[in-house]
Design a protein around this motif. Sequence first.
Motif, PDB file in Angstrom:
ATOM      1  N   PRO A  21       0.596  -1.329  -0.004  1.00 32.49           N
ATOM      2  CA  PRO A  21      -0.047   0.269  -0.092  1.00 32.49           C
ATOM      3  C   PRO A  21       0.678   1.141   0.034  1.00 32.49           C
ATOM      4  CG  PRO A  21       0.046  -1.020   2.268  1.00 32.49           C
ATOM      5  CD  PRO A  21       0.730  -2.015   1.326  1.00 32.49           C
ATOM      6  N   ILE A  22       2.330   1.154   0.092  1.00 31.18           N
ATOM      7  CA  ILE A  22       3.054   2.384   0.212  1.00 31.18           C
ATOM      8  C   ILE A  22       3.982   2.015  -0.953  1.00 31.18           C
ATOM      9  CG2 ILE A  22       4.608   3.698   1.185  1.00 31.18           C
ATOM     10  CD1 ILE A  22       3.203   3.093   3.652  1.00 31.18           C
ATOM     11  N   PHE A  23       4.281   2.722  -1.999  1.00 29.94           N
ATOM     12  CA  PHE A  23       5.010   2.243  -3.052  1.00 29.94           C
ATOM     13  C   PHE A  23       5.458   3.408  -3.979  1.00 29.94           C
ATOM     14  CE2 PHE A  23       0.729   2.318  -4.386  1.00 29.94           C
ATOM     15  CZ  PHE A  23       0.718   3.046  -5.797  1.00 29.94           C
ATOM     16  N   SER A  24       6.491   3.112  -4.737  1.00 24.33           N
ATOM     17  CA  SER A  24       6.957   4.397  -5.799  1.00 24.33           C
ATOM     18  C   SER A  24       6.612   3.749  -7.233  1.00 24.33           C
ATOM     19  CB  SER A  24       8.561   4.172  -5.741  1.00 24.33           C
ATOM     20  OG  SER A  24       9.081   2.787  -6.092  1.00 24.33           O
ATOM     21  N   ALA A  25       6.524   4.423  -8.018  1.00 24.01           N
ATOM     22  CA  ALA A  25       6.086   4.002  -9.556  1.00 24.01           C
ATOM     23  C   ALA A  25       7.204   2.841  -9.921  1.00 24.01           C
ATOM     24  CB  ALA A  25       6.571   5.244 -10.430  1.00 24.01           C
ATOM     25  N   LYS A  26       8.492   3.008  -9.712  1.00 27.25           N
ATOM     26  CA  LYS A  26       9.632   1.839 -10.110  1.00 27.25           C
ATOM     27  C   LYS A  26       8.996   0.465  -9.434  1.00 27.25           C
ATOM     28  CE  LYS A  26      14.393   1.025  -9.742  1.00 27.25           C
ATOM     29  NZ  LYS A  26      15.858   1.565  -9.368  1.00 27.25           N
ATOM     30  N   LEU A  27       8.816   0.652  -8.114  1.00 28.85           N
ATOM     31  CA  LEU A  27       8.302  -0.675  -7.629  1.00 28.85           C
ATOM     32  C   LEU A  27       7.271  -1.110  -8.219  1.00 28.85           C
ATOM     33  CD1 LEU A  27       8.995  -2.843  -5.401  1.00 28.85           C
ATOM     34  CD2 LEU A  27       7.487  -1.316  -3.794  1.00 28.85           C
ATOM     35  N   LYS A  49      -9.238   9.398  -9.002  1.00 30.42           N
ATOM     36  CA  LYS A  49     -10.368   8.655  -8.388  1.00 30.42           C
ATOM     37  C   LYS A  49     -10.303   8.561  -6.850  1.00 30.42           C
ATOM     38  CE  LYS A  49     -12.751   7.186 -11.810  1.00 30.42           C
ATOM     39  NZ  LYS A  49     -14.276   7.811 -12.195  1.00 30.42           N
ATOM     40  N   ALA A  50      -9.022   9.177  -6.343  1.00 34.35           N
ATOM     41  CA  ALA A  50      -8.826   9.464  -5.039  1.00 34.35           C
ATOM     42  C   ALA A  50      -8.740   8.080  -4.347  1.00 34.35           C
ATOM     43  CB  ALA A  50      -9.926  10.254  -4.220  1.00 34.35           C
ATOM     44  N   ASN A  60      10.385  10.908  -7.892  1.00 35.71           N
ATOM     45  CA  ASN A  60      10.639   9.686  -6.751  1.00 35.71           C
ATOM     46  C   ASN A  60       9.804   9.917  -5.656  1.00 35.71           C
ATOM     47  OD1 ASN A  60      13.038   8.824  -8.055  1.00 35.71           O
ATOM     48  ND2 ASN A  60      14.121  10.552  -7.219  1.00 35.71           N
ATOM     49  N   LYS A  61       8.337  10.199  -6.321  1.00 34.42           N
ATOM     50  CA  LYS A  61       6.987  10.170  -5.533  1.00 34.42           C
ATOM     51  C   LYS A  61       6.894   8.869  -4.535  1.00 34.42           C
ATOM     52  CE  LYS A  61       4.356  13.602  -8.106  1.00 34.42           C
ATOM     53  NZ  LYS A  61       3.096  13.818  -8.727  1.00 34.42           N
ATOM     54  N   THR A  62       6.472   9.083  -3.767  1.00 33.53           N
ATOM     55  CA  THR A  62       5.914   7.929  -2.744  1.00 33.53           C
ATOM     56  C   THR A  62       4.307   7.878  -3.139  1.00 33.53           C
ATOM     57  OG1 THR A  62       7.454   7.636  -1.249  1.00 33.53           O
ATOM     58  CG2 THR A  62       5.644   6.476  -0.682  1.00 33.53           C
ATOM     59  N   TYR A  63       3.675   6.960  -3.129  1.00 38.04           N
ATOM     60  CA  TYR A  63       2.311   6.806  -3.608  1.00 38.04           C
ATOM     61  C   TYR A  63       1.608   5.886  -2.324  1.00 38.04           C
ATOM     62  CZ  TYR A  63       3.353   8.395  -8.215  1.00 38.04           C
ATOM     63  OH  TYR A  63       3.466   9.269  -9.109  1.00 38.04           O
ATOM     64  N   TYR A  64       0.425   6.263  -2.000  1.00 39.08           N
ATOM     65  CA  TYR A  64      -0.154   5.369  -0.852  1.00 39.08           C
ATOM     66  C   TYR A  64      -1.544   5.092  -1.147  1.00 39.08           C
ATOM     67  CZ  TYR A  64       3.531   8.489   1.439  1.00 39.08           C
ATOM     68  OH  TYR A  64       4.766   8.901   1.877  1.00 39.08           O
ATOM     69  N   PHE A  65      -2.083   3.907  -0.568  1.00 41.70           N
ATOM     70  CA  PHE A  65      -3.481   3.323  -0.931  1.00 41.70           C
ATOM     71  C   PHE A  65      -4.121   3.656   0.466  1.00 41.70           C
ATOM     72  CE2 PHE A  65      -5.671  -0.759  -1.685  1.00 41.70           C
ATOM     73  CZ  PHE A  65      -7.107  -0.197  -1.777  1.00 41.70           C
ATOM     74  N   ASP A  66      -4.612   4.986   0.611  1.00 42.69           N
ATOM     75  CA  ASP A  66      -5.046   5.546   1.685  1.00 42.69           C
ATOM     76  C   ASP A  66      -6.267   4.574   2.512  1.00 42.69           C
ATOM     77  OD1 ASP A  66      -3.232   7.710   1.515  1.00 42.69           O
ATOM     78  OD2 ASP A  66      -4.684   8.697   0.043  1.00 42.69           O
ATOM     79  N   LEU A  68      -6.814   1.575   2.382  1.00 43.95           N
ATOM     80  CA  LEU A  68      -6.424   0.210   3.195  1.00 43.95           C
ATOM     81  C   LEU A  68      -5.392   0.596   4.129  1.00 43.95           C
ATOM     82  CD1 LEU A  68      -5.964  -2.953   2.996  1.00 43.95           C
ATOM     83  CD2 LEU A  68      -3.838  -2.431   1.717  1.00 43.95           C
ATOM     84  N   LEU A  69      -4.877   1.642   4.165  1.00 42.98           N
ATOM     85  CA  LEU A  69      -3.672   2.201   5.198  1.00 42.98           C
ATOM     86  C   LEU A  69      -4.830   2.479   6.264  1.00 42.98           C
ATOM     87  CD1 LEU A  69      -1.027   4.073   3.277  1.00 42.98           C
ATOM     88  CD2 LEU A  69      -0.581   1.951   4.288  1.00 42.98           C
ATOM     89  N   LYS A  70      -5.687   3.171   6.143  1.00 47.49           N
ATOM     90  CA  LYS A  70      -6.697   3.588   7.155  1.00 47.49           C
ATOM     91  C   LYS A  70      -7.243   2.404   7.922  1.00 47.49           C
ATOM     92  CE  LYS A  70      -7.902   8.144   5.520  1.00 47.49           C
ATOM     93  NZ  LYS A  70      -8.935   8.957   4.827  1.00 47.49           N
ATOM     94  N   ILE A  71      -7.589   0.975   7.188  1.00 50.03           N
ATOM     95  CA  ILE A  71      -8.258   0.088   7.809  1.00 50.03           C
ATOM     96  C   ILE A  71      -7.107  -0.638   8.650  1.00 50.03           C
ATOM     97  CG2 ILE A  71      -8.982  -2.027   7.107  1.00 50.03           C
ATOM     98  CD1 ILE A  71     -10.141  -1.019   4.778  1.00 50.03           C
ATOM     99  N   ILE A  72      -5.818  -0.905   8.165  1.00 52.57           N
ATOM    100  CA  ILE A  72      -4.778  -1.605   8.922  1.00 52.57           C
ATOM    101  C   ILE A  72      -4.165  -0.900   9.937  1.00 52.57           C
ATOM    102  CG2 ILE A  72      -4.405  -3.041   7.120  1.00 52.57           C
ATOM    103  CD1 ILE A  72      -1.985  -1.638   6.299  1.00 52.57           C
ATOM    104  N   SER A  73      -4.415   0.324  10.245  1.00 52.74           N
ATOM    105  CA  SER A  73      -3.529   1.250  11.160  1.00 52.74           C
ATOM    106  C   SER A  73      -4.558   1.559  12.445  1.00 52.74           C
ATOM    107  CB  SER A  73      -3.046   2.538  10.719  1.00 52.74           C
ATOM    108  OG  SER A  73      -4.038   3.268  10.135  1.00 52.74           O
TER     109      SER A  73
END
Length: 73
Positions: A21-27, A49-50, A60-66, A68-73
């Motif tokens: 859920p936390i990633f870079s475009a390269k990954l 689509k938020a 080198n942006k970091t992207y977040y699948f917000d 899912l992160l809210k559910i698991i935190s």
Amino acid sequence: IIDIPTPKNSIKVLDFLFSTPIFSAKLFIEKTEIDKRNIYRIIDFLGNKAIISSDDKGRNKTYYFDKLLKIIS
């Protein structure tokens, strides 16, 4: 199911987002084996689509699948 621009890759995209859920475009490119041009189209679509957000760096942006992160935190 998320209606992404490349339906043939939807399972790869969903599997990746839920496993990383936390990633870079390269990954994203490395793990899904989707070409760079399509990955950036998918990232733009998911951002519009938020579904994901980013740290707003120019490179080198970091992207977040917000959601899912809210559910698991």
